[in-house]
Write a protein that holds these residues in place. Structure first.
Motif, PDB file in Angstrom:
ATOM      1  N   PRO A 122      30.831 -31.430  14.268  1.00  0.00           N
ATOM      2  CA  PRO A 122      32.232 -31.899  14.226  1.00  0.00           C
ATOM      3  C   PRO A 122      33.257 -30.823  14.597  1.00  0.00           C
ATOM      4  O   PRO A 122      34.314 -31.149  15.151  1.00  0.00           O
ATOM      5  N   LEU A 123      32.944 -29.571  14.344  1.00  0.00           N
ATOM      6  CA  LEU A 123      33.868 -28.496  14.745  1.00  0.00           C
ATOM      7  C   LEU A 123      33.974 -28.428  16.265  1.00  0.00           C
ATOM      8  O   LEU A 123      35.060 -28.303  16.835  1.00  0.00           O
ATOM      9  N   ILE A 124      32.813 -28.511  16.902  1.00  0.00           N
ATOM     10  CA  ILE A 124      32.774 -28.454  18.363  1.00  0.00           C
ATOM     11  C   ILE A 124      33.432 -29.701  18.959  1.00  0.00           C
ATOM     12  O   ILE A 124      34.204 -29.622  19.914  1.00  0.00           O
ATOM     13  N   ARG A 158      24.155 -16.502  13.209  1.00  0.00           N
ATOM     14  CA  ARG A 158      24.296 -16.871  14.620  1.00  0.00           C
ATOM     15  C   ARG A 158      24.525 -15.652  15.510  1.00  0.00           C
ATOM     16  O   ARG A 158      24.173 -15.680  16.687  1.00  0.00           O
ATOM     17  N   PHE A 159      25.119 -14.607  14.964  1.00  0.00           N
ATOM     18  CA  PHE A 159      25.467 -13.458  15.802  1.00  0.00           C
ATOM     19  C   PHE A 159      24.304 -12.934  16.653  1.00  0.00           C
ATOM     20  O   PHE A 159      24.437 -12.790  17.873  1.00  0.00           O
ATOM     21  N   PRO A 160      23.133 -12.666  16.037  1.00  0.00           N
ATOM     22  CA  PRO A 160      22.026 -12.147  16.877  1.00  0.00           C
ATOM     23  C   PRO A 160      21.536 -13.135  17.933  1.00  0.00           C
ATOM     24  O   PRO A 160      21.075 -12.722  19.005  1.00  0.00           O
ATOM     25  N   ILE A 206      33.544 -14.489  20.165  1.00  0.00           N
ATOM     26  CA  ILE A 206      34.851 -14.739  19.537  1.00  0.00           C
ATOM     27  C   ILE A 206      34.746 -15.931  18.592  1.00  0.00           C
ATOM     28  O   ILE A 206      35.262 -15.909  17.482  1.00  0.00           O
ATOM     29  N   THR A 207      34.033 -16.981  19.046  1.00  0.00           N
ATOM     30  CA  THR A 207      33.847 -18.151  18.180  1.00  0.00           C
ATOM     31  C   THR A 207      33.178 -17.735  16.885  1.00  0.00           C
ATOM     32  O   THR A 207      33.635 -18.071  15.785  1.00  0.00           O
ATOM     33  N   VAL A 208      32.096 -16.976  16.999  1.00  0.00           N
ATOM     34  CA  VAL A 208      31.311 -16.662  15.807  1.00  0.00           C
ATOM     35  C   VAL A 208      32.071 -15.731  14.869  1.00  0.00           C
ATOM     36  O   VAL A 208      31.972 -15.853  13.648  1.00  0.00           O
ATOM     37  N   VAL A 268      28.617 -15.609  33.347  1.00  0.00           N
ATOM     38  CA  VAL A 268      28.528 -14.413  32.498  1.00  0.00           C
ATOM     39  C   VAL A 268      29.476 -14.506  31.305  1.00  0.00           C
ATOM     40  O   VAL A 268      29.116 -14.139  30.187  1.00  0.00           O
ATOM     41  N   GLU A 269      30.694 -14.998  31.512  1.00  0.00           N
ATOM     42  CA  GLU A 269      31.656 -14.983  30.400  1.00  0.00           C
ATOM     43  C   GLU A 269      31.380 -15.995  29.280  1.00  0.00           C
ATOM     44  O   GLU A 269      31.586 -15.661  28.112  1.00  0.00           O
ATOM     45  N   PRO A 270      30.922 -17.218  29.552  1.00  0.00           N
ATOM     46  CA  PRO A 270      30.790 -18.184  28.444  1.00  0.00           C
ATOM     47  C   PRO A 270      29.973 -17.684  27.246  1.00  0.00           C
ATOM     48  O   PRO A 270      30.453 -17.792  26.113  1.00  0.00           O
ATOM     49  N   PRO A 271      28.766 -17.099  27.425  1.00  0.00           N
ATOM     50  CA  PRO A 271      28.085 -16.610  26.216  1.00  0.00           C
ATOM     51  C   PRO A 271      28.857 -15.476  25.534  1.00  0.00           C
ATOM     52  O   PRO A 271      28.793 -15.334  24.314  1.00  0.00           O
ATOM     53  N   ILE A 272      29.605 -14.704  26.312  1.00  0.00           N
ATOM     54  CA  ILE A 272      30.383 -13.603  25.719  1.00  0.00           C
ATOM     55  C   ILE A 272      31.516 -14.158  24.858  1.00  0.00           C
ATOM     56  O   ILE A 272      31.826 -13.617  23.797  1.00  0.00           O
ATOM     57  N   LEU A 273      32.110 -15.251  25.307  1.00  0.00           N
ATOM     58  CA  LEU A 273      33.200 -15.842  24.524  1.00  0.00           C
ATOM     59  C   LEU A 273      32.704 -16.401  23.193  1.00  0.00           C
ATOM     60  O   LEU A 273      33.476 -16.534  22.243  1.00  0.00           O
ATOM     61  N   GLU A 274      31.424 -16.705  23.107  1.00  0.00           N
ATOM     62  CA  GLU A 274      30.882 -17.194  21.830  1.00  0.00           C
ATOM     63  C   GLU A 274      30.950 -16.114  20.744  1.00  0.00           C
ATOM     64  O   GLU A 274      30.917 -16.429  19.558  1.00  0.00           O
TER      65      GLU A 274
END
Lengths: 217, 217
Positions: free
Chosen positions: B133-135, A131-133, A116-118, A108-114
Motif C-alpha cells: 500500500p505504501l508503493i 532491506r538495506f543490504p 533514499i526510500t529505505v 543505473v539510478e533507479p536502484p540507487i534511489l531506493e
C-alpha cells in the motif's frame, strides 16, 4: 536569451551537490552558458504556479524565452543539442552518447534511489534495516556491470559527453554509502568528472546558493 | 538497412505486452519500418556475446548496420529522429515531447517498477504485504499529478509523440494492480494509445512471438 533554472531554496543535502540542479548547472558550464537561478521552497513546489511549469512538483526546470522544460535528462539534452561539447557530431557516436544518458537515468539510478526510500521515506519501518543490504547488492550488481564495460577507458564512449555527465552525477549518490569506493575504476571515473573545471564551477555555485544566509526578518 | 532488435525468448509476462521490446516494436510500427527479432534466453542474456551489446544484460537492443544501441528510450529517440511521426518538427514542441519521454521513464515509471520489486524480487519477505500500500500510494500520487496535467487533452502536448508512446507503455504496467482504472482520464488515454493501428500491430507481433510453440526436440 536568458536561461533561468529552478533549484531548491535549501537543498535537503545542504550543498553536497546531489540535487538535480547541479547536473543542469554542470551542463550549462560545459556549454559556457550564463544562467540565473530561481529558488523554490518546498511549499511553493506544490503550488499551481510551479506545477504549471513542473507537473510533478520537482526541480529543476529550465526557461529560455518561450521555452519551458522540466526533467533533468531532457534539459541536458536540449543544452547539448544547441551547444558544442556535450554530444559528438558523428551520428552513430551521438546516438551512443544519448544511450548512456538514458542508461544513467533509467538503469543505473533507479536502484540507487531506493537507498533514499529505505533510509528516509521508510526509515521508520521495521524492515528498513533488513532491506538495506538487499538494495546495496542490487546497486553492486549494476556497478559491477558498468565497471566491466568502462574497463580502462577514460569515459564511457570516446570523448566526454552528456552521457558521462549524467553517469558521474548518478554515481556520486553512491559515495556516502561507501559502495562507490568498492569499485575503484568507477571511483576514479567519478573523480575525473569532478576534476573538470565546469563541474567545479557548478558545484561551487550550488554550494554558495545552499549555504547563503537567509536575510534576517 | 535491416533493423534487428532483441526480445526475451519467452517474456516473463507471457505476451501481455509489458516487456520493453513492445515499446520499440510500437515505435518501429509508427515509423513504418520493417524489423527482425532475435530472441535471447535468460541464460544467454548474461553471457559475453550479449553483454557486448547490452552491458546490463537486458533486452531490447537495436542493430542497424554498424550502429548498436541499447536502452529503450535511446532506441525510440533514434527511431523518432530519423523517421516522421514520433516527434514534432518545431523546435520547442520537439524539446517538450522529449521532456515527456524522460518524464515517463524517470518520474512516472520508477515507483511503478517497485510493484515488481515488492511482488517478485521481495515477494518472500515478511514486509512485502505491508509495503504494497505504501508503493501503491506513491504511484497514485504521480498518476494524480499526470492526470491533472493531461486534463481533457487527447495527448500530453499536441499531437501524439514518442512521449505519449512511452507514457502509455509505462501506464499499462499499472493496469494489472487496478490502480490505472482509479484514474479514468488516464485509463482513456491508455486506451487511445492501444487503439492506434501501430500499437495493435506491435502487440500482435509480440504476442505471436511469445506464444509460438517451441520446436519439439
Amino acid at each position: 536569451m536568458t536561461v533561468t533554472i529552478t533549484a531548491f531554496e535549501r537543498s535537503p543535502d545542504g550543498g553536497m551537490g546531489l540535487a538535480r540542479d547541479t547536473r543542469v548547472r554542470w551542463a550549462l558550464e560545459e556549454a559556457g552558458l550564463p544562467y540565473e537561478v530561481r529558488p523554490v521552497s518546498f511549499a511553493a513546489m506544490k503550488e499551481p504556479a510551479h506545477l504549471a511549469v513542473q507537473p510533478f512538483g520537482q526541480i529543476p526546470t529550465y526557461e529560455e524565452g518561450d521555452l519551458v522544460l522540466f526533467e533533468t535528462g531532457a534539459i541536458i539534452f536540449h543544452i547539448a543539442s544547441h551547444h558544442a561539447g556535450l554530444l559528438p557530431n558523428e551520428a552513430n557516436a551521438r546516438a551512443r552518447a544519448i544511450t548512456w544518458m538514458f542508461a544513467a537515468l533509467n538503469t543505473v539510478e533507479p536502484p540507487i534511489l531506493e537507498l533514499i526510500t529505505v533510509k528516509f521515506t521508510e526509515g521508520d519501518k521495521p524492515w528498513s534495516k533488513e532491506r538495506f543490504p538487499l538494495i546495496a547488492d542490487r546497486i553492486r550488481n549494476r556497478l559491477g556491470q558498468l565497471s566491466a564495460r568502462l574497463g580502462d577507458a577514460e569515459w564511457l564512449d570516446g570523448a566526454f559527453s552528456a552521457g558521462d555527465l549524467l553517469m558521474v552525477s548518478v554515481l556520486l549518490r553512491t559515495r556516502p554509502s561507501g559502495i562507490l569506493n568498492e569499485f575503484p575504476s568507477l571511483a576514479a571515473y567519478v573523480a575525473r568528472g569532478e576534476a573538470r573545471p565546469a563541474y567545479k564551477r557548478a558545484f561551487a555555485a550550488q554550494l554558495a546558493f545552499n549555504t547563503a544566509q537567509p536575510v534576517a526578518g
